[in-house]
Scaffold this active site. Structure first.
Site, mmCIF file in Angstrom:
data_model
loop_
_atom_site.group_PDB
_atom_site.id
_atom_site.type_symbol
_atom_site.label_atom_id
_atom_site.label_comp_id
_atom_site.label_asym_id
_atom_site.label_seq_id
_atom_site.Cartn_x
_atom_site.Cartn_y
_atom_site.Cartn_z
ATOM 1 N N ARG A 82 -56.516 23.180 22.103
ATOM 2 C CA ARG A 82 -56.971 21.798 22.275
ATOM 3 C C ARG A 82 -56.387 21.028 21.111
ATOM 4 O O ARG A 82 -56.894 21.111 19.989
ATOM 5 C CB ARG A 82 -58.498 21.772 22.261
ATOM 6 C CG ARG A 82 -59.132 20.511 22.769
ATOM 7 C CD ARG A 82 -60.606 20.479 22.402
ATOM 8 N NE ARG A 82 -60.774 20.261 20.966
ATOM 9 C CZ ARG A 82 -61.855 20.619 20.271
ATOM 10 N NH1 ARG A 82 -62.853 21.230 20.855
ATOM 11 N NH2 ARG A 82 -61.915 20.362 18.975
ATOM 12 N N HIS B 163 -62.472 17.419 20.336
ATOM 13 C CA HIS B 163 -63.128 17.649 21.630
ATOM 14 C C HIS B 163 -63.064 16.411 22.528
ATOM 15 O O HIS B 163 -62.668 16.477 23.683
ATOM 16 C CB HIS B 163 -64.585 18.053 21.387
ATOM 17 C CG HIS B 163 -65.413 18.141 22.618
ATOM 18 N ND1 HIS B 163 -65.173 19.075 23.594
ATOM 19 C CD2 HIS B 163 -66.469 17.397 23.046
ATOM 20 C CE1 HIS B 163 -66.061 18.909 24.576
ATOM 21 N NE2 HIS B 163 -66.846 17.907 24.271
ATOM 22 N N TYR C 169 -64.201 20.755 11.176
ATOM 23 C CA TYR C 169 -64.317 22.202 11.366
ATOM 24 C C TYR C 169 -62.966 22.910 11.448
ATOM 25 O O TYR C 169 -62.906 24.092 11.716
ATOM 26 C CB TYR C 169 -65.183 22.525 12.597
ATOM 27 C CG TYR C 169 -64.809 21.770 13.865
ATOM 28 C CD1 TYR C 169 -63.848 22.274 14.734
ATOM 29 C CD2 TYR C 169 -65.414 20.551 14.173
ATOM 30 C CE1 TYR C 169 -63.502 21.583 15.883
ATOM 31 C CE2 TYR C 169 -65.074 19.856 15.322
ATOM 32 C CZ TYR C 169 -64.120 20.369 16.176
ATOM 33 O OH TYR C 169 -63.775 19.692 17.306
HETATM 34 C C1 LIG Z 1 -75.238 22.240 29.711
HETATM 35 C C2 LIG Z 1 -74.531 21.411 28.681
HETATM 36 N N1 LIG Z 1 -74.766 21.620 27.381
HETATM 37 C C3 LIG Z 1 -74.123 20.891 26.450
HETATM 38 C C4 LIG Z 1 -73.240 19.915 26.805
HETATM 39 C C5 LIG Z 1 -72.512 19.083 25.731
HETATM 40 N N2 LIG Z 1 -71.094 19.531 25.736
HETATM 41 C C6 LIG Z 1 -70.169 18.880 26.451
HETATM 42 S S1 LIG Z 1 -68.715 19.637 26.427
HETATM 43 C C7 LIG Z 1 -69.278 20.876 25.432
HETATM 44 C C8 LIG Z 1 -68.356 21.971 25.037
HETATM 45 C C9 LIG Z 1 -67.727 22.617 26.232
HETATM 46 O O1 LIG Z 1 -66.761 23.533 25.830
HETATM 47 P P1 LIG Z 1 -65.831 24.287 26.844
HETATM 48 O O2 LIG Z 1 -66.612 24.747 28.022
HETATM 49 O O3 LIG Z 1 -65.090 25.305 26.086
HETATM 50 O O4 LIG Z 1 -64.844 23.158 27.392
HETATM 51 P P2 LIG Z 1 -63.777 22.330 26.546
HETATM 52 O O5 LIG Z 1 -64.441 21.030 26.218
HETATM 53 O O6 LIG Z 1 -63.434 23.106 25.340
HETATM 54 O O7 LIG Z 1 -62.627 22.143 27.461
HETATM 55 C C10 LIG Z 1 -70.610 20.657 25.110
HETATM 56 C C11 LIG Z 1 -71.410 21.508 24.217
HETATM 57 C C12 LIG Z 1 -73.042 19.696 28.196
HETATM 58 N N3 LIG Z 1 -72.214 18.750 28.652
HETATM 59 N N4 LIG Z 1 -73.667 20.472 29.105
#
Ligand SMILES: Cc1ncc(C[n+]2csc(CCOP(=O)(O)OP(=O)(O)O)c2C)c(N)n1
Ligand SMILES: [Mg+2]
Lengths: 371, 328
Positions: A278, A282, A291
């Site tokens: 990435r 985020h 981080y």
């Molecule tokens: C159930 C839930 N918990 C927390 C969040 C807040 N949140 C949004 S994206 C994320 C991280 C997701 O990481 P990943 O699945 O690895 O996808 P990436 O963003 O890295 O593509 C979090 C904690 C959410 N949207 N849904």
């Protein structure tokens, strides 16, 4: 002293010794050297994939600018994920397959024919936004032409839903495959487990496509799981799981094609873990310098940017001259500029629109009692 | 006209609709060879086969999530949650997802699932086989929430739910399953999923109830009529979302007094909404404050019999409240 390599998750790194990253090891894909017909891609296919990646990157950068200018709301950038997404979509058949995405699939959306204007209408929440009538965060809703959708922001809910989509196809004996996108973070959710288990029991035609970018916002893999690869979990359900270099569009295309073929042959699901970087925080609201060190960020950009890698692949095969590379970029820029102008000129949807689509108006349990 | 119990009516509705519409299938825990723990799908596996009668793993979130995905892709799933007490793992897929599919896609996608949920207490079920979680769903725009009380309504409303295009959460009171018997037409018919019904007309006051409480309210109304000459109207809410405010308000306008009876704890409940709607729209028609009969604010519900009985509303408690309200 040993340290964690943030790229490799559990590779213990001696600070001064040369260190081969796990993705680099995975990258030695023998197919990358194969003649194209054997891979199943034509030179035009490769060129097209490359153009879409460049378009995605250009649009991605524009959305960032619009966000910084206070015009676009939140955005989860796809920078670094382009090869994984383009390779994945290429391995499927948009005329019949189903796609359940999450918020990071900008490249996949473009690959499936969503236009930059349609996407920008979403990022600016303007009237005419085709996915959700601008009710949802960008990239959520349903595609107007391809069976692609993302109902929710709640991580991993799409996994069992995708399994249900595939179950319906199975019941009607329709030859379609369901591809569900999710992140490494989503892999920890119970819904992911429940969905995979059910798909395995019924040998459903699903491709579980995990874009492992090593982070759930700021939480690194080593705090998300005690094993090395998400793909290893597939064994626990009884279907194949593979890890591929997600910065290599051909490797991803190959893995997805094989998984799709397996699904079409009635052999059930496959889990594909595409290792990507990435490249940006985020979302536009995140700051990854909290981080990641500067060295790590630089390293990631050197090692993990799929676009120069794709350009090199095309150049090596004599499919892209320096002049053509410039043309592709200029063309993408022009398209995005035009789309931006049109999107910015579009009005916001009127307030009255927000009352529609809560319930059906059909007969049965409906009608004027609707609140 | 044949007579049936509530559970027989539910089974009859599902069987008839599954024969009629190949898109309908049922999934849930033990719905196959066992026929469901309450035997709602008894004989279905033999008649419809494994592909339409799916024994799922023990995983409620995916029972609803998978049903939702199948519905979005053209099917008409019935998802059975074994007991209401175990719907919590599926809340996200219902409240977070199913309720918003149509809205969040600007009408491009719909999720016509019917989630059947046996609920309710007075069955010595203790804390985890007695719950009434309907208000969580009744609070959610995009869901339809119904709680039929009679065999006739159970069959007709289930058929409507299965023929409609919205997600429906279908609450079936466990205690009524075998306790309540009534006439049910053999053929298919549709009872609306968004209409209350006056089950006993009256002039002195209006009682609003649903599920098992409807039967208790009817019993209480009969008692006070015989013993005290009080004429209580009993309105079966039937639909908890949307609430049929027209029927509720019409009744209060005629009787000028309202008593809300429910088995769920009262704070922030379906009964609160009924009281609020009355206060909002027909305040000046009232001759007395709105009264409620409901359990105490403790986690539903104690296992031990004296405590369970003290927790549950009963015909006698309702009758006492009627007398009090009638005397004002
Ligand atoms: C159930 C839930 N918990 C927390 C969040 C807040 N949140 C949004 S994206 C994320 C991280 C997701 O990481 P990943 O699945 O690895 O996808 P990436 O963003 O890295 O593509 C979090 C904690 C959410 N949207 N849904
Ligand atoms: Mg991630």
């Amino acid at each position: 002293m040993q340290a964690w390599c943030f790229i490799c998750f559990n590779g213990s790194v001696m600070p001064d010794t040369p260190h081969i990253h796990r993705s680099a090891a995975a990258a030695s894909n023998p197919l990358a050297q194969e003649p194209l017909p054997k891979i199943g891609l034509s030179p035009e296919d490769l060129a097209q994939m490359y153009r879409t990646m460049v378009l995605s990157r250009t649009l991605d950068e524009r959305i960032y600018q619009l966000n910084r200018g206070g015009k676009a709301a939140i955005f989860g950038s796809a920078q670094g994920h382009e090869a994984a997404q383009i390779g994945c979509i290429r391995g499927t058949d948009p005329s019949r397959d189903h796609y359940l995405i999450y918020y990071r699939q900008l490249t996949a959306m473009l690959a499936l024919g969503t236009t930059p204007l349609e996407l920008l209408l979403g990022f600016l929440a303007r009237e005419g936004e085709p996915l959700s009538m601008a009710r949802q965060f960008p990239l959520h809703g349903a595609h107007p032409r391809v069976d692609l959708f993302s109902f929710s922001n709640v991580v991993a809910t799409q996994v069992p839903q995708a399994v249900g989509v595939a179950l319906a196809d199975r019941m009607r004996q329709e030859d379609r495959v369901t591809i569900v996108f999710f992140g490494d973070g989503a892999a920890s959710q119970g819904d992911t487990h429940e969905g995979m288990n059910f798909a395995a029991i019924h040998k459903l035609p699903v491709v579980f496509f995990c874009e492992n970018n090593r982070f759930a916002i700021s939480v690194p893999l080593r705090k998300q799981m005690a094993v090395e690869n998400i793909s290893s979990r597939a064994a626990g359900y009884g279907f194949p799981g593979v890890t591929v270099d997600g910065t290599d569009m051909i490797a991803v295309y190959e893995a997805v094609s094989a998984a799709v073929a397996r699904a079409r042959a009635g052999q059930g699901p496959t889990l594909i873990e595409a290792m990507v970087y990435r490249l940006l925080p985020h979302t536009t609201d995140d700051d990854h310098t909290r981080y990641l060190t500067k060295e790590e960020i630089d390293l990631m950009h050197r090692e993990g940017d799929p676009i120069p890698k794709a350009a090199k692949l095309l150049r090596d095969r004599g499919l892209l001259s320096a002049a053509e590379e410039q043309t592709v970029k200029a063309e993408a820029q022009r398209t995005v500029n035009e789309a931006t102008e049109k999107a910015e000129a579009a009005p916001y949807p009127p307030v009255e629109e927000m009352y529609r689509h809560v319930y059906s108006n059909s007969s049965g349990p409906s009608g004027k009692g609707s609140q | 006209m044949p007579t049936m119990t509530v559970i027989e009516a539910v089974r009859d509705a599902m069987r008839g609709e599954m024969r009629r519409d190949p898109r309908i299938f049922i999934m849930g825990e033990d719905v196959g060879a066992r026929g469901g723990v309450f035997l709602a799908s008894e004989g279905f596996l033999q008649e419809f086969g494994e592909s339409r009668v799916i024994d799922t793993p023990l995983a409620e979130s995916s029972i609803v999530g998978i049903a939702l995905g199948a519905a979005v892709n053209g099917m008409r799933p019935i998802a059975e949650i074994q007991f209401a007490d175990f719907v919590w793992p599926a809340i996200n897929q219902l409240v977070g997802e199913a309720a918003r599919v149509r809205y969040g896609t600007g009408g491009r996608k719909t999720a016509p699932i019917v989630v059947r949920i046996p609920y309710g207490g007075g069955v010595r079920g203790g804390l985890y086989h007695s719950q009434s979680p309907e208000v969580i769903f009744a609070h959610t725009p995009g869901l339809r929430v119904v709680a039929p009380a009679t065999p006739y309504d159970a069959k007709g409303m289930l058929i409507s739910a299965l023929r409609g295009d919205d997600p429906v959460v279908f609450f079936e009171h466990k205690r009524t399953y075998r306790l309540v018997r009534g006439e049910v037409p053999a053929d298919a018919y549709m009872e609306p999923c968004d209409k209350a019904e006056v089950k006993r007309p009256g002039t002195d006051l209006s009682i609003f109830a649903y599920g098992l409480m409807l039967h208790y309210a009817l019993e209480a109304a009969r008692l006070v009529h015989e013993q005290d000459g009080i004429s209580a109207e009993v309105v079966d809410l039937r639909s908890l979302r949307p609430l049929d405010t027209e029927t509720i308000l019409d009744s209060v306008r005629r009787t000028s007094k309202a008593l809300v009876v429910q088995e769920d704890t009262p704070a922030v409940s379906v009964g609160s909404e009924v009281a609020a709607v009355i206060a909002e729209h027909v305040f000046f028609d009232l001759d007395a404050p709105v009264m409620r009969v409901a359990p105490p604010e403790i986690p539903p519900m104690p296992f031990s019999p004296l405590q369970e009985a003290a927790f549950m509303p009963s015909p006698e408690k309702i009758a006492a409240a009627i007398r009090e309200l009638a005397a004002i």
